[in-house]
Structure formats: C-alpha cells, structure tokens
Scaffold this motif. Sequence first.
Motif, PDB file in Angstrom:
ATOM      1  N   ASN A 177      13.037 -38.844  -9.002  1.00 54.04           N
ATOM      2  CA  ASN A 177      14.243 -39.300  -8.309  1.00 54.04           C
ATOM      3  C   ASN A 177      15.212 -38.139  -8.082  1.00 54.04           C
ATOM      4  N   SER A 178      14.666 -37.022  -7.640  1.00 53.80           N
ATOM      5  CA  SER A 178      15.458 -35.825  -7.413  1.00 53.80           C
ATOM      6  C   SER A 178      15.040 -35.215  -6.082  1.00 53.80           C
ATOM      7  N   ARG A 179      15.525 -34.027  -5.803  1.00 50.81           N
ATOM      8  CA  ARG A 179      15.141 -33.327  -4.568  1.00 50.81           C
ATOM      9  C   ARG A 179      15.317 -31.826  -4.777  1.00 50.81           C
ATOM     10  N   LYS A 189      17.914 -31.177  -9.742  1.00 52.62           N
ATOM     11  CA  LYS A 189      18.535 -31.837 -10.884  1.00 52.62           C
ATOM     12  C   LYS A 189      17.683 -33.044 -11.274  1.00 52.62           C
ATOM     13  N   VAL A 190      17.215 -33.052 -12.520  1.00 51.24           N
ATOM     14  CA  VAL A 190      16.405 -34.165 -13.018  1.00 51.24           C
ATOM     15  C   VAL A 190      17.330 -35.117 -13.773  1.00 51.24           C
ATOM     16  N   PRO A 191      17.549 -36.344 -13.270  1.00 51.93           N
ATOM     17  CA  PRO A 191      18.465 -37.285 -13.937  1.00 51.93           C
ATOM     18  C   PRO A 191      17.976 -37.670 -15.331  1.00 51.93           C
ATOM     19  N   LEU A 192      18.890 -37.654 -16.290  1.00 54.43           N
ATOM     20  CA  LEU A 192      18.525 -38.012 -17.661  1.00 54.43           C
ATOM     21  C   LEU A 192      18.276 -39.510 -17.812  1.00 54.43           C
ATOM     22  N   ARG A 193      18.802 -40.316 -16.928  1.00 54.80           N
ATOM     23  CA  ARG A 193      18.635 -41.766 -17.046  1.00 54.80           C
ATOM     24  C   ARG A 193      17.182 -42.197 -16.858  1.00 54.80           C
ATOM     25  N   TYR A 194      16.336 -41.258 -16.399  1.00 56.39           N
ATOM     26  CA  TYR A 194      14.926 -41.610 -16.230  1.00 56.39           C
ATOM     27  C   TYR A 194      14.145 -41.362 -17.499  1.00 56.39           C
TER      28      TYR A 194
END
Length: 374
Positions: free
Chosen positions: A343-345, A367-372
């Motif tokens: 869920n990043s780019r 940026k890799v979201p921590l919520r995943y």
Amino acid sequence: MKEIFPHWKNNSAIDGVIIKMGNSCKKCTSHQCKTPAHNAMLECSYGLNYIKHNTIVLFGFCIKDINNSKQKKKRLYDSPECTVTNSFIDNYIKHSDELLKNTESEIAQQKSSTLDNYVSNNMYKDNFFNPIKNELQKNLSFLHDYQQINSTIIKNINVSILEKTGAEEINDDILKNCSHEEVAIYYASKMLDEKITLAKAIQDTSWLYREDDYKSFRIYGCFLKYIRIYKLKSEAKSIKINVSGSNQFDITRNPKAFSIIPHTLIDNAIKYSPKRSTISVYINDEDGHIYISVTSFGPKILEYESDKIFQPFFRGMSAKEIEEDGSGFGLFLAQKIATEHLNSRIKVQQDIKQTLNGHIETTFSLKVPLRYNE
C-alpha cells in the motif's frame, strides 16, 4: 534539417542550400576536411574552413575574423560569396543543436505516447503474451529446475565454507578467510537465486500474495542482505555503499515478494552509477511508517519519463545510452509490489545541481505504512 553549408555526411559530399561548393572544393583530391581530427575550427590548404558538428562535417566556407593566413586573405578577396563571421557559425551550430534536441525529444515523446497506449489497452497481451503463452510457460517451467540446481550449489558452498572455517554462520569476516573462488561462487549463487525469483514473478505474480508465505522480517536486514549479495559487483566498480537510519519495526509480508524492491533498487544503482562513486541507503522508522530511500548518481530522467520508468518495457533515453542491457521490467515489478503488497508507491527525484561525471544525483524512495503490520 537542410544545411546551408556544404557538408560531408555518410562519406558523401553534399552541397549547401545557400553557400555552394566552390571550384577549389570540387577539384580537391585530398579531402582533408572529410575526417577532421577534432571538433575545433580548422583550415584547409585552400584557405577554407571546416568543422565537425554532430555526425557531419561543415566545409567550404571562409571565416573572415580569425586566422588570416596568406591563403585565407586570398580566399577572402576571391570568394566573398562563401565568407561568414565566426559569430554566425557559432549561432548556426547552437541553433542546429537546439533543433536536433527538440526533434529527438519529440520523437521520444511520440514513442512514449505510443507505448502508453499499447500498455494501457493491454495490446501487448494480445500481440505478444497470448500468442506465445504456451511456449513461454513451457520454457519458464525450467525455472523450477534451475532453482533446485542453484539451491544445491548454495547448500554445498555454505557447507564447504562452514566446515573450512569452523564457523556457525557465514558473514563478511568469515568470507575474508575463504579463497577468491569460494567467495565468487557464494555471491554468484545468491545473486542467481534472486534473478530466478524475479523471473518467476514475471511468469506469475500470484505466488507473491500467498498468505502462507508471510513472515515477520525487518526491512533494514533485507537491504543489508542485497548489499552483501552485490558486494563483488559494487567492488568491481569501486562503488561504496553507505547504510544509515534506525529500523526497529518488523513487517509481516512475503519476504520473497518484498525482496524484489531492494534487489531492483540496489542492482540499478550499481549498474548505472559511475565508477568510484557512492550509493546511500537510508531506512528509518518515522511517524506511522518506515521510510526507505536509495540515492546514487545515475542517468538523467526526462520530465515525461518519471512515471513511465515504472511501466513494463520502458527504459529512459539516457539509461539506454549508459547501459544497453536491461529488460524494463525491474522497476515495473518493484512498483507493483509497493502498490499492491505494501500500500505504498516508489517515487523518484533528481537533484540537477548535484552531478558526477555527467550523472545526476537520483533518489528512489517509498514509505511503508506501519498499520499493515500484523
């Protein structure tokens, strides 16, 4: 563009549109202007000037405000119709360069637009993949065999190194005590394993999302792994790789899928960087995400290319000039993993003020979201 001066092109003398070849040029047998030693303004034995410009040589004109030799003075008196000023030549060449640059850019954009339409309409599937799908699947089925063979090589070289050194695990200090051949086999087998993984992803992306293969891992360690795998390749170009940042959070995803990102970014950075340069890898836990960036000196990315380099088959103009080898699939797959798996780019930025040997400072980041995290 039609040249106003007489010129050599593809070993043929072509008359100018405005300034015509004089009798001296027509009867000349030495043709010393045909192959000038360098790009500076030169003068032939008849007192005429010539200069190499791009892929042609302009000749048969006489510059009145430089180097007035005896032959030149006679030529200025006898042939006023071929006389020009030095500033006229400079402006003409500058204008020609601008026209050529604009033409090349227009052609590149037209090709890019055609490719966009080709990819967005899935025409490549009808014209390329579908007709050879069965043959492609048959050929790629050997990937499993290659992977099994390479796994045996990896196992054997690991056992050999551990038995020789008495160590419990292999690291850089252990490899210093091994022969050059052992180190080469160790890294080559690791690199081949990653190339096979990339080929499998091209063949079928469904395995990238199998939840059974999900594991908890740290991004920092994953990048260090690929820096080690590419150690010999970076050392061959005397490239130094610096790693910084603080990464304490793990992510739970398919590590083989994620590995395509560091594999592609590190591989490309080494491939396109000039010798004796530096690659900077930064991985850091930040507010709500893990920030990743890889900075190196690479080929210029034109404005319209910044999004297209993540499309299949596409390679930038400057990239192809620096490195002929390339499939145009690496960044496409890396971006696919980033968007669909994390869920990043992946973004790319260039700082044109920072250059090294004609290369521009280039940063790929995501940026890799921590919520995943699971």
